[in-house]
Design a protein around this motif. Structure first.
Motif, mmCIF file in Angstrom:
data_model
loop_
_atom_site.group_PDB
_atom_site.id
_atom_site.type_symbol
_atom_site.label_atom_id
_atom_site.label_comp_id
_atom_site.label_asym_id
_atom_site.label_seq_id
_atom_site.Cartn_x
_atom_site.Cartn_y
_atom_site.Cartn_z
ATOM 1 N N GLU A 1 0.863 -1.179 0.000
ATOM 2 C CA GLU A 1 0.000 0.000 0.000
ATOM 3 C C GLU A 1 0.903 1.234 0.000
ATOM 4 O O GLU A 1 1.672 1.463 0.933
ATOM 5 C CB GLU A 1 -0.892 0.009 1.238
ATOM 6 N N TRP A 2 0.794 2.042 -1.049
ATOM 7 C CA TRP A 2 1.644 3.220 -1.191
ATOM 8 C C TRP A 2 0.838 4.463 -0.813
ATOM 9 O O TRP A 2 -0.224 4.721 -1.372
ATOM 10 C CB TRP A 2 2.161 3.370 -2.614
ATOM 11 N N VAL A 3 1.331 5.241 0.157
ATOM 12 C CA VAL A 3 0.693 6.490 0.592
ATOM 13 C C VAL A 3 1.692 7.626 0.365
ATOM 14 O O VAL A 3 2.678 7.753 1.096
ATOM 15 C CB VAL A 3 0.274 6.430 2.071
ATOM 16 N N ILE A 4 1.436 8.429 -0.673
ATOM 17 C CA ILE A 4 2.373 9.496 -1.060
ATOM 18 C C ILE A 4 1.646 10.833 -0.964
ATOM 19 O O ILE A 4 0.638 11.053 -1.642
ATOM 20 C CB ILE A 4 2.911 9.274 -2.486
ATOM 21 N N PHE B 1 5.208 8.184 2.182
ATOM 22 C CA PHE B 1 6.140 9.302 1.969
ATOM 23 C C PHE B 1 5.387 10.598 2.228
ATOM 24 O O PHE B 1 4.299 10.831 1.690
ATOM 25 C CB PHE B 1 6.685 9.298 0.541
ATOM 26 N N GLY B 2 5.950 11.470 3.080
ATOM 27 C CA GLY B 2 5.270 12.723 3.411
ATOM 28 C C GLY B 2 6.217 13.719 4.038
ATOM 29 O O GLY B 2 7.438 13.615 3.918
ATOM 30 N N ARG B 3 5.616 14.679 4.733
ATOM 31 C CA ARG B 3 6.378 15.746 5.376
ATOM 32 C C ARG B 3 5.713 16.061 6.702
ATOM 33 O O ARG B 3 4.482 16.171 6.788
ATOM 34 C CB ARG B 3 6.409 16.989 4.483
ATOM 35 N N SER B 4 6.515 16.242 7.767
ATOM 36 C CA SER B 4 5.965 16.520 9.084
ATOM 37 C C SER B 4 7.007 17.233 9.929
ATOM 38 O O SER B 4 8.164 17.402 9.510
ATOM 39 C CB SER B 4 5.531 15.212 9.771
ATOM 40 N N LEU B 5 6.575 17.633 11.124
ATOM 41 C CA LEU B 5 7.480 18.284 12.061
ATOM 42 C C LEU B 5 8.229 17.217 12.850
ATOM 43 O O LEU B 5 7.623 16.366 13.497
ATOM 44 C CB LEU B 5 6.684 19.185 13.014
ATOM 45 N N ALA B 6 9.551 17.256 12.780
ATOM 46 C CA ALA B 6 10.384 16.274 13.483
ATOM 47 C C ALA B 6 11.618 16.970 14.025
ATOM 48 O O ALA B 6 12.291 17.713 13.306
ATOM 49 C CB ALA B 6 10.787 15.133 12.546
ATOM 50 N N ASN B 7 11.897 16.751 15.305
ATOM 51 C CA ASN B 7 13.067 17.368 15.959
ATOM 52 C C ASN B 7 13.071 18.888 15.816
ATOM 53 O O ASN B 7 14.109 19.512 15.607
ATOM 54 C CB ASN B 7 14.375 16.785 15.399
ATOM 55 N N GLY B 8 11.885 19.493 15.877
ATOM 56 C CA GLY B 8 11.791 20.942 15.836
ATOM 57 C C GLY B 8 11.854 21.565 14.463
ATOM 58 O O GLY B 8 11.896 22.790 14.351
ATOM 59 N N SER B 9 11.858 20.777 13.379
ATOM 60 C CA SER B 9 11.918 21.340 12.036
ATOM 61 C C SER B 9 11.082 20.491 11.090
ATOM 62 O O SER B 9 10.783 19.327 11.373
ATOM 63 C CB SER B 9 13.368 21.415 11.545
ATOM 64 N N GLN B 10 10.711 21.081 9.967
ATOM 65 C CA GLN B 10 9.959 20.355 8.959
ATOM 66 C C GLN B 10 10.898 19.392 8.224
ATOM 67 O O GLN B 10 11.978 19.790 7.793
ATOM 68 C CB GLN B 10 9.335 21.331 7.959
ATOM 69 N N ALA B 11 10.483 18.149 8.111
ATOM 70 C CA ALA B 11 11.333 17.128 7.483
ATOM 71 C C ALA B 11 10.467 16.222 6.609
ATOM 72 O O ALA B 11 9.296 15.965 6.906
ATOM 73 C CB ALA B 11 12.057 16.304 8.535
ATOM 74 N N VAL C 1 10.168 8.794 4.969
ATOM 75 C CA VAL C 1 9.727 7.539 4.340
ATOM 76 C C VAL C 1 9.519 6.546 5.475
ATOM 77 O O VAL C 1 10.459 6.244 6.215
ATOM 78 C CB VAL C 1 10.767 7.020 3.324
ATOM 79 N N ARG C 2 8.276 6.045 5.606
ATOM 80 C CA ARG C 2 7.914 5.182 6.737
ATOM 81 C C ARG C 2 7.411 3.838 6.211
ATOM 82 O O ARG C 2 6.707 3.786 5.202
ATOM 83 C CB ARG C 2 6.843 5.869 7.579
ATOM 84 N N ASP C 3 7.795 2.764 6.905
ATOM 85 C CA ASP C 3 7.291 1.435 6.550
ATOM 86 C C ASP C 3 6.882 0.697 7.817
ATOM 87 O O ASP C 3 7.187 1.134 8.932
ATOM 88 C CB ASP C 3 8.367 0.646 5.788
ATOM 89 N N ASN C 4 6.198 -0.416 7.644
ATOM 90 C CA ASN C 4 5.755 -1.240 8.781
ATOM 91 C C ASN C 4 6.468 -2.583 8.784
ATOM 92 O O ASN C 4 5.893 -3.601 9.145
ATOM 93 C CB ASN C 4 4.251 -1.426 8.738
#
Length: 624
Positions: free
Chosen positions: A497-500, A538-548, A551-554
């Motif tokens: 399942e691809w979530v982009i 694949f996306g973009r989020s706030l991580a460690n105080g900055s936008q990053a 790529v996430r998998d299970n």
């Protein structure tokens, strides 16, 4: 026009007043023409000579009429124009008008001549004409024939305009300069002069009205006039004194603040590590701080009042003087307000590089320049060293490329031989080998192929490190979708399942960013294929105080204790038999991200999947 059209109101200026003689009107026009020609200082010489000729004509007419009044010799000027009409009304060129023509004509002749004494005579003539005109106007106001004589009201007004125009033709001198000045004296004159003129005039007029109405006799009126004048002028004096006192208090306050500011500046300048040097409009040094003494090896007493060019090599003197003259003349600045690199010269004549920041401002009528100079010898040496190291690194990289190509070429040949002869043995002699022997030859061929793959990965990693970058706006979402589509067509990605996330943009090299995303998405697909329903995001989020980006998998995840090994070449956290690969993919991703000015890190848990985050340079990741 009044005489030409026989309009009495134009001749008199007001009903019942004395008529202006036509010769007076003509001479006033001549004087006005002379003033217009003399008003502009840059008139050509012919125009100036014509103006002086007209002024001489004005003096001649006035002098001739004065001579007629003072002697028995009579020049028939009054009846030169319209003699019948002039005789009918008895119009004459008045004594005061003749005197004013002499005074004004002489002033107009001197208007464009230079010299301190000339200016003094000019002001005296014009003020004399002005006082005479004022006396005539007051005579008309009070009805005193002895003051205005036969001078007409419109003649008096014309002389007032002519005298005022001549005074303002030299606005930087005399009374007008004082009136226009921004000094305390100018402010005081602007405040007092109108009142000094108007108060006696108004009080005198009121006194005369009261006396005519029978309110008091002449003596009482005179006493009342004196008292009211004293009271008015005393009040005016008190008000002016209070204004001056307040202005002086503000001046003292400003001077105190200025002294405090200057003290703070000198304290800061004395403790500054950079040289601070001030100079005047002539290019002479007025301030030299201790850091400047240390850098240039001069004492402040040696340089104060000396040319600023002593601090620069001789070859720059002419350019400096030309630039200073251009700035003072036109205000055009090439260096002021900027930071530039120049060459300085020490007391012993040695030259060194400096960084200069130059400012300019005015202190009253004085132009002041202040520069902050920093000795950048160490920085220049560091830059030279850095350039040498860069050149050495470039040479080393070229040698490394040649070495890598040579090694890959030299290693591929024996690997091909090993793989080829192993396959020949299996094909030709396989029936003579037992199962164990054929398995050994199969492992030899697999090892040779893995070795060839490692060589290819090493070469690709080396090329990515030194390949030139071509930045442009890149859609990371489009690249990720294209990579996922390729994986689905080739088979391994069909079940995932691809979530982009849509609309993710970046500024970077599209080829390198595609390599990074291919490796990250392939890595996620590989380690999650054992799951019943692989999910790759694949996306973009706030991580460690900055936008990053992420790529996430299970999938299989990893132990965070070993996360420092993830991005090193050939470091693997899983056995090769469980998951294929050479251990170079994430190292390739890390180098691509670092070349874009970003960073990469990972978070994961064994059996719970993994998330790889990466950023690009902050000013190079525009988002819609």
């Amino acid at each position: 026009m009044g005489w030409w059209l026989d309009i009495d109101l134009l001749r008199r200026g007001a009903p019942g007043r004395v008529t202006m003689n036509p010769v007076t009107a003509v001479v006033l026009i001549v004087a006005g023409a002379a003033l217009l020609l003399s008003a502009e200082p840059d008139r050509p010489p012919p125009a100036r000579r014509l103006a002086q000729g007209l002024a001489a004509l004005v003096v001649l007419v006035g002098g001739a009429r004065l001579g007629a009044y003072l002697s028995a010799w009579n020049v028939p000027l009054d009846g030169l124009l319209f003699p019948a009409r002039v005789a009918a009304v008895g119009s004459r060129l008045a004594q005061l008008a003749a005197l004013n023509f002499v005074l004004t004509g002489l002033a107009l002749a001197l208007l464009r001549l230079e010299g301190r004494r000339v200016h003094a005579v000019l002001q005296t003539l014009l003020l004399g004409s002005g006082l005479t005109t004022l006396a005539a106007l007051l005579g008309h106001l009070y009805g005193a024939d002895m003051l205005h004589g036969p001078m007409a009201l419109n003649t008096s007004l014309a002389f007032l305009a002519l005298t005022t125009g001549a005074l303002f033709a030299r606005p930087d001198e005399g009374l007008v300069a004082l009136l226009r000045g921004d000094t305390p004296a100018g402010a005081l004159v602007r405040r007092l002069l109108p009142a000094v003129v108007l108060i006696p005039v108004v009080l005198g007029w009121l006194r005369l009205l009261g006396q005519k109405a029978g309110l008091y006799e002449t003596e009482g009126g005179s006493a009342l006039f004196v008292v009211t004048t004293i009271v008015a002028l005393a009040g005016l004096t008190w008000w002016s004194a209070r204004s001056i006192e307040r202005a002086d208090a503000r001046r003292r306050e400003v001077e105190g603040a200025l002294r405090g500011s200057e003290g703070r500046f000198r304290t800061l300048a004395a403790s500054a590590n950079d040289a601070i040097v001030s100079a005047d409009a002539a290019g002479l040094i007025t301030y030299f701080n201790p850091a400047a003494e240390r850098i240039f090896e001069y004492g402040a007493s040696e340089l104060e009042g000396r040319p600023i060019t002593m601090l620069m090599p001789d070859r720059y003197h002419d350019a400096h003087l030309a630039g200073l003259a251009r700035y003072l003349a036109t205000g055009e600045a090439h260096v002021i307000g900027r930071t530039v690199e120049l060459t300085g010269r020490k007391k012993d004549g040695s030259e060194f590089p400096v960084e200069l920041s130059l400012a300019s401002w005015r202190e009253g009528a004085r132009q002041v320049f202040t520069g902050i100079l920093r000795d950048i010898t160490d920085r220049k040496q560091a830059e030279d060293t850095l350039r040498r190291y860069a050149a050495q690194l470039e040479a080393a990289n070229s040698e490394l490329d040649a070495f890598a190509y040579s090694v890959s070429h030299d290693l591929r040949a024996p690997l091909r031989s090993i793989d080829g002869f192993s396959r020949a043995v299996l094909d030709d002699c396989g029936d003579q080998l037992d199962e164990t022997g054929r398995a050994h030859f199969g492992r030899i061929r697999d090892a040779a192929r893995r070795m060839a793959g490692l060589i290819d990965d090493l070469l690709n990693l080396s090329r990515l490190t030194r390949a030139p970058m071509k930045r442009e706006s890149v859609s990371l979402s489009a690249i990720a979708a294209a990579v996922a589509s390729e994986f689905c067509r080739s088979g391994p990605g069909r079940a995932a399942e691809w979530v982009i996330a849509p609309g993710l943009l970046a500024d970077g090299d599209p080829r390198l960013l595609r390599v990074a995303l291919e490796n990250l998405l392939e890595n996620a697909l590989k380690y999650s294929r054992s799951q019943p329903q692989p999910r790759i995001e694949f996306g973009r989020s706030l991580a460690n105080g900055s936008q990053a980006y992420y790529v996430r998998d299970n999938g299989a995840g990893f132990d965070m204790a070993y996360r420092d090994k993830l991005f090193k070449p050939f470091q693997r956290l899983h056995p090769a038999g469980e998951f294929e690969g050479s251990g170079v993919g994430l190292a390739t991703v890390a180098r691509v991200i670092r070349r874009h000015g970003g960073r990469i890190w990972a978070e994961g848990e064994v059996g719970r999947g993994a998330t790889f985050y990466f950023t690009l340079a902050p000013d190079q990741t525009p988002q819609p």
